[in-house]
Structure formats: structure tokens, C-alpha cells
Write an enzyme that holds these catalytic residues in place. Sequence first.
Site, PDB file in Angstrom:
ATOM      1  N   GLU B  14      10.883  12.520   0.192  1.00  0.00           N
ATOM      2  CA  GLU B  14       9.779  11.863   0.248  1.00  0.00           C
ATOM      3  C   GLU B  14       9.630  11.494   1.707  1.00  0.00           C
ATOM      4  OE1 GLU B  14      10.535   6.879  -0.026  1.00  0.00           O
ATOM      5  OE2 GLU B  14       9.851   7.831  -1.913  1.00  0.00           O
ATOM      6  N   CYS B  61      -0.303   5.570   0.054  1.00  0.00           N
ATOM      7  CA  CYS B  61       1.818   4.744  -0.666  1.00  0.00           C
ATOM      8  C   CYS B  61       1.554   4.597  -1.443  1.00  0.00           C
ATOM      9  CB  CYS B  61       1.375   3.736   0.993  1.00  0.00           C
ATOM     10  SG  CYS B  61       2.840   2.481   0.736  1.00  0.00           S
ATOM     11  N   CYS B  64       1.570   0.031  -0.369  1.00  0.00           N
ATOM     12  CA  CYS B  64       0.452  -0.783  -0.180  1.00  0.00           C
ATOM     13  C   CYS B  64      -1.125   0.039  -0.169  1.00  0.00           C
ATOM     14  CB  CYS B  64       0.303  -0.922   1.728  1.00  0.00           C
ATOM     15  SG  CYS B  64       1.481  -1.034   2.361  1.00  0.00           S
ATOM     16  N   HIS B  68      -5.014  -0.099   2.687  1.00  0.00           N
ATOM     17  CA  HIS B  68      -5.783   1.450   2.646  1.00  0.00           C
ATOM     18  C   HIS B  68      -6.809   2.297   2.408  1.00  0.00           C
ATOM     19  CE1 HIS B  68      -2.005   3.078   4.980  1.00  0.00           C
ATOM     20  NE2 HIS B  68      -2.034   2.968   4.440  1.00  0.00           N
ATOM     21  N   ARG B 478       2.467  -4.675   7.741  1.00  0.00           N
ATOM     22  CA  ARG B 478       3.420  -4.339   8.247  1.00  0.00           C
ATOM     23  C   ARG B 478       2.625  -4.299   9.884  1.00  0.00           C
ATOM     24  NH1 ARG B 478       4.006  -2.667   3.881  1.00  0.00           N
ATOM     25  NH2 ARG B 478       5.901  -3.339   3.155  1.00  0.00           N
ATOM     26  N   SER B 501       3.598   1.173  10.585  1.00  0.00           N
ATOM     27  CA  SER B 501       5.014   1.217  11.335  1.00  0.00           C
ATOM     28  C   SER B 501       4.660   2.706  11.668  1.00  0.00           C
ATOM     29  CB  SER B 501       5.382   1.646   9.449  1.00  0.00           C
ATOM     30  OG  SER B 501       6.163   1.051   9.182  1.00  0.00           O
ATOM     31  N   CYS B 545       7.952   0.981   6.727  1.00  0.00           N
ATOM     32  CA  CYS B 545       7.907   1.833   5.975  1.00  0.00           C
ATOM     33  C   CYS B 545       7.307   2.652   5.592  1.00  0.00           C
ATOM     34  CB  CYS B 545       6.390   0.463   4.958  1.00  0.00           C
ATOM     35  SG  CYS B 545       5.873   1.575   3.175  1.00  0.00           S
ATOM     36  N   CYS B 548       4.637   6.588   3.602  1.00  0.00           N
ATOM     37  CA  CYS B 548       3.705   6.647   3.331  1.00  0.00           C
ATOM     38  C   CYS B 548       3.314   8.301   2.496  1.00  0.00           C
ATOM     39  CB  CYS B 548       2.625   6.466   3.674  1.00  0.00           C
ATOM     40  SG  CYS B 548       2.844   4.929   4.067  1.00  0.00           S
TER      41      CYS B 548
END
Lengths: 183, 566
Positions: B14, B61, B64, B68, B478, B501, B545, B548
Site C-alpha cells: 500500500e 481509505c 476515513c 470521503h 486531519r 494529508s 494518513c 488511502c
Amino acid sequence: MNSILIGGIGNVLLGDDGLGPYVIRLLESQYEFGDEVELADLGTPALDLTHRIAGRRGVILIDCIASEEHLPGTVLLYDKAALLSAIPTQRLDPHSPAVSECILTAEMLGASPENAWLIGVVGASFEPGRPLSPTVRGALWKVVDAIGYELKRLGVKLEKRLQADELGVWWAEEVGSPAYTSS
Amino acid sequence: MAKRITIDPITRIEGHLRIDVEVDNNAVSNAWASCTMWRGIEKILRGRDPRDAWMFTQRFCGVCTTVHAMASVRSVEDALKLEVPLNAQYIRNLILIAHALHDHIVHFYQLSALDWVDVLQIPKADPAATSKLAESLSPWTRNSRNELKAAQDRVKAVAASGQLGIFANGYWGHPAMKLSPEVNLLAFSHYVQALEYQRKALQVVGILGSKTPHIQNLTVGGVANAIDLDSQSALGMDKLEMIRSLLDEVTQFVQQVYFVDVCAVAAMYPDWFKIGGGVKNYLAVPDLPLDSKGSAYDLPGGYIHNADLAGVKGFQTGSDAVFRQAVTEDVMHSYYKGEKPLHPWEGETEPAFTGWEGEQKYSWVKAPRYNGEPAQVGPLAQVLIGYSQGHALTKKYTDMAIDKVAAIGGVRATPAALHSTLGRHAARAIRACMLAELAQKHWQLLVDNIAKGDYSVYNQPVLPSHEVHGVGTHEAPRGTLSHWVVIKDEKIKNYQAVVPSTWNASPRDHSGVHGPYEASLLHTPLAKPEEPLEVLRTVHSFDPCMACACHAFDPSGRKITTAKIL
């Protein structure tokens, strides 16, 4: 809480990484499970996996595997001891607590699952927007067999439904976007 | 001579964060933040029905998901000029708050506390003395000698097993660790309790969203929750009471434990109010709408340029025209094709991978810019923007934090001290207290509105055939998240997500200006460069983070994070 969890891990938007959630839809649509078993599409979980697995009699996770040793499509089984042999890494972001760390966290809380397996298939392609590759698709029945085998060890029978539901893998419907055109 | 240290948790395929720093005379002299994998997920949305986009985006992600989904429906609603019924706004707000509380608790305890807390000191602590200390700090009822002894026994059991289990990889005994055994024990006891309370917050998301990690109740134009006060299956009083009681418990934990612990850590590491500042342009969008049009909000947004708090420019709405025009993305040092910075509606995502070349291209993250300059996003930005506009709730908890730190450590922090690593942690705890209070408010607003007989949750979207543009924003855990959509012929023509991020982990731009992570690391002193704990402290304070993306299990390569000295 159901005492057995079958959890699919992976990102459905990234080709073969969507294996776990796909298998969960396959099981939901074609098999019958009693009250003891919970099926869950876990997406790409972080530390929240701890509470999904804590205190269970059995946990069966389905995930895609990154491997340089084995060919794409190879089905691999890891038991709890194998999963725990991995050393936790320094966490740079919230995705870092992975499967092994969640089992270790549950262990620290005194709620380690009694049995845990990870059934994985070595992925062939992780291209965004692609459905499962034919290689990984070809391994699906082996995955279902392996799940059935571990369930049997837990005293639960995997039973096929008389009439299957629609598979309903909404993320794999093609729309002719550019991401679908290559290979 | 400067030597380069790479921190790269090479464990999965990832995308993840990689940090490179150059160290000269035991201080960071240069820094690079990069992400190691291409996402390019947005491309798969082209050609799809905009009403379905949120189901895909919440798979960007695994941590989160909801944020989104929310930004996506808001972007389409903005494009269609579609209002959202009050009940739907309140239900969405409760989901956003509960998710953020979960996220902030996990961030402090599970993802960053052990940068400050030395687990191996815990067996030396006296539980009775720890309990007495705890009582002097907070009215929290779970600081008894017995509870602390139980936490200590957990650490002893893990240590006695010969392997450190979950604690196998930490910089224990590092010279930058300063807490007494008792404070280490107290913080660790709350680390264990935090696992319980973050879960309660997540349960609220589950009840309202009907499933976690992927909520099912959103729809463009509102939510799909059926409201019926007498029903057990729909959203009725039973479920609302359950939500209320979970929120009460989480609120207590946030205000009596998390907030206090952050103040205590800050009081005991006062040097860290001077380290880790970096980019002092701050960006936040207003959130928690209070009406169906989205013209009044409970959390303020705006922009601060170069630490000029007095000159703060406020945003009226989540899709404020000033904000819409100011955002561009630069790819000079990112693995993408392209020459000049582009607005997200014109954004392209064509890969041009070169490998890590510090002076050229070195990251999969684009460089978002606000009026051509980097901006820091996140709780610190939100708190500074609220504080400088005189926002009452922000002021209340910020002043409370400054008082608490002074009471524990005898040092009075100034607002200028917030431009720091500790400032980011403090701001997150301040924001968590604000959100906990707002959760109570929005729960009451929802119940009162339903009691008036308003059961409406959804306005039907109508897709025009001509081209429309929309931006959906959300002040996520974030920071500022924005989804940018172009719709034509009832289909998505272009879609770009500018995630928090990306702002903070931004690489350099065409002028060579550092992104916020990079800038914050410059001049950081390192006590032991081969164990760069101080770098982790600052990077963690942003709550990075990066992933995603993809998450395949890697059985072989689970190496310890390498701090490679090149």
C-alpha cells in the site's frame, strides 16, 4: 456477539485487492449461515479490527497477498501462530496497525481470539478500477473450500443455499471509463 | 558532513509515508516527505452516475470512510444547488462528530502517545502514587489504584513473555523520554481505556450509518434514515437514547482524560512548544451546517497567512468563492505529467514515475497550494482560525488548555507557542472537547426538530444535461478535505479529491518551497540520530494518513521500520 467472524479485507477499487469483500458477497449470496457466524466486509481496516476479532471463538480473514515467492493465484493459509510471528512495525500512520498488531492488542486486553486464520490469494494486478483478475477469480473456489474446512474444525458446516441471491458486486460494474481499457 | 536518514515502513504494497531527513550536527538540516504509491483512484469515477460516487469514494481509505462519502455527496449537492433537509444535516453532523472523536482518541493514544510515554518504565511505577497524582489532575472515576495496577500488570505480563508483543518496536529508554514511571503508567492505563471509548464513538457511526466501516445511509440530497419515534427498526427514541448515552460516555472520556493527558504531556515536555512549527499559513473550511442551505455553521473556517492571526480571512460557506478560486495543485516534484499548477476541476492524474530523486520528482503526492503557497491543515489550523475570529467555543477550550498546562507545569503557553509539535496535539484535544460539546447540541437539535413533526430527510436531486461544477468540503479529522466534481450529460466528467494529508505531506513545488511536514522537521534536534524519535514525534503530530489505497497482507517483509542511515 456471533462467536465466529468471517471477514473480508481489501480495497474493492484496486483490482485483486478487492478479493476479501468479493468473497464475502459470494458467501452471503450463495451460502446459509446460522446465528453463530458473522460475515463482514471490513474494507481496509486499521486498529478497529481489534474489536471485530476480540473474544471470538474463531476468526477467518480473507485477504489478498503480496508475495515475491509465490505465483499469482496461489492460495495460502496462515494460522494464528504464523500471524503472530510477524514483528509490529513503527507506526507512521493509522493504517499501520495491521492484522498481526490487532491480534496482539486483543491479546494484551486478554481477549485474543481462540482460533484465527488468514486465507489469502497472491494477487496478480492492483490496477484501480479493474475487476478481479482471471488468475485470482480462478482461485475463488479454493478459497471457499478452505473457509469450509476451517469452519468444520470449529464444528460449523458450510451449507449451500437452494436458491442463490444476486452477487451484487456493485463496484465491479463496468462503465467504459479509461481505467478499464488497458490489458 | 550531513548524513541522510530514511524512515520507511516497508511492510506493505500500500502507499505509505516515507520521510527522508538530512542530519548535520545532530539537527535536521533538510527534509523530504513522500508517498510511495500511486492512487489514481479518482479516474475510475469518470463516466459514472454522480449519485453513486460516494459509495466509491468512501472506499478511498479504510480509516476515513465516512469523510470521503460526505465530501462526495456535498460536491454533487453543490453542483446541483440542492438543499439538504435539517434532519439530514443533523444526522450527518452527528456521524461526522462521532467519527472525528473516534479518530482523535485513537490518534493520540494508539498512534502517538508512545512517542512520549516509555512503556518499559511502567513496571517501576507505584500504582498508589499514580492514583493520587491522577486525582489531583482530573475527576475521572477510573483512576483507582486497582485500575492502574491492572494496567501495570498487563505491561508486566507482556514484558515477562520475553517478547514485547505489541510493544516490540518502540524507542524505549531513548534519552528524549522524560516522564516519571507514574506518569508513564497513568498514560498507559488511559491507552487501554481509549480502546474502549473510541469504539463507543464508532458505535454511534454504526447506529446512524447502519454499518461500519462503510456507512449505508447517505444519499445525494440527504440521508436514507427513516424517522419514526415509536419504531425500533427506524430511527426512533430507542436508538436516539442509545446514541445519547454513548455520546455522554465519550464526552466524559474526552474532557476528563484525553484533554487532561495532552495538557500533562505538554507541561512535561515544554521544549516541544518551540519545535516543529514549519509552514504558518493555515487553512480550514467551515463545517457542521445549521441550516438546509449551508449558510450558517458551528465550526468556523478561513485562512491565516504567515502566522498573521489578526489578519485572518473568514469563509462564509463550505464552498466559499474565495476558497474555490485559490486552490491549485503543482506536480513539479510529484510523479505526474504536467507543467503548470492546475485547478482541481481541470486536474489531471497522469503518472510519470522516476524513482526517488530528491532534487527532481520524489513523491506520489501532489503539491496543493493556496494562492500559490503551501498551507497547513488540521485541528491546529482550525483552532487558530476560530480563535483569531473570536469564536466562543474555540476560545473556551483553548484558554482552558493554556490554564491547565500552566497549572501542571508552571509554564504559561502563548498562542504563538501553538505553532509547534505540541501545539498540534493540544489543538486536536481542544477540538475534541469542542466536538463533544457540539455532539450534545446537534443531538438535541435533531430531537427537537423531529418533535416539531418534521420527518423530512431527503430532497430529490435533478441532474441537468449542461455542464456543472461543484465542490464538497468537510473539515475532517486531519483537516480540510475537498472533492471537486464536474458533471456533464448526467455523468461525472472529472473528479479530484484534495485530501488533508496531501496539503500537509505536500512535496516541494515549482518554486522549491517545502510542504508542511518537510518545513516542520527543519532544525529539529536529534538526541540519537540512529533512533530518530524526534522526527516521529513531529510527523505523528500531524496525524498522517497516506494509505488511502491498497492493503495487501505481506507475510514476508514485515520488517521493523528502518531508520536507514545512508
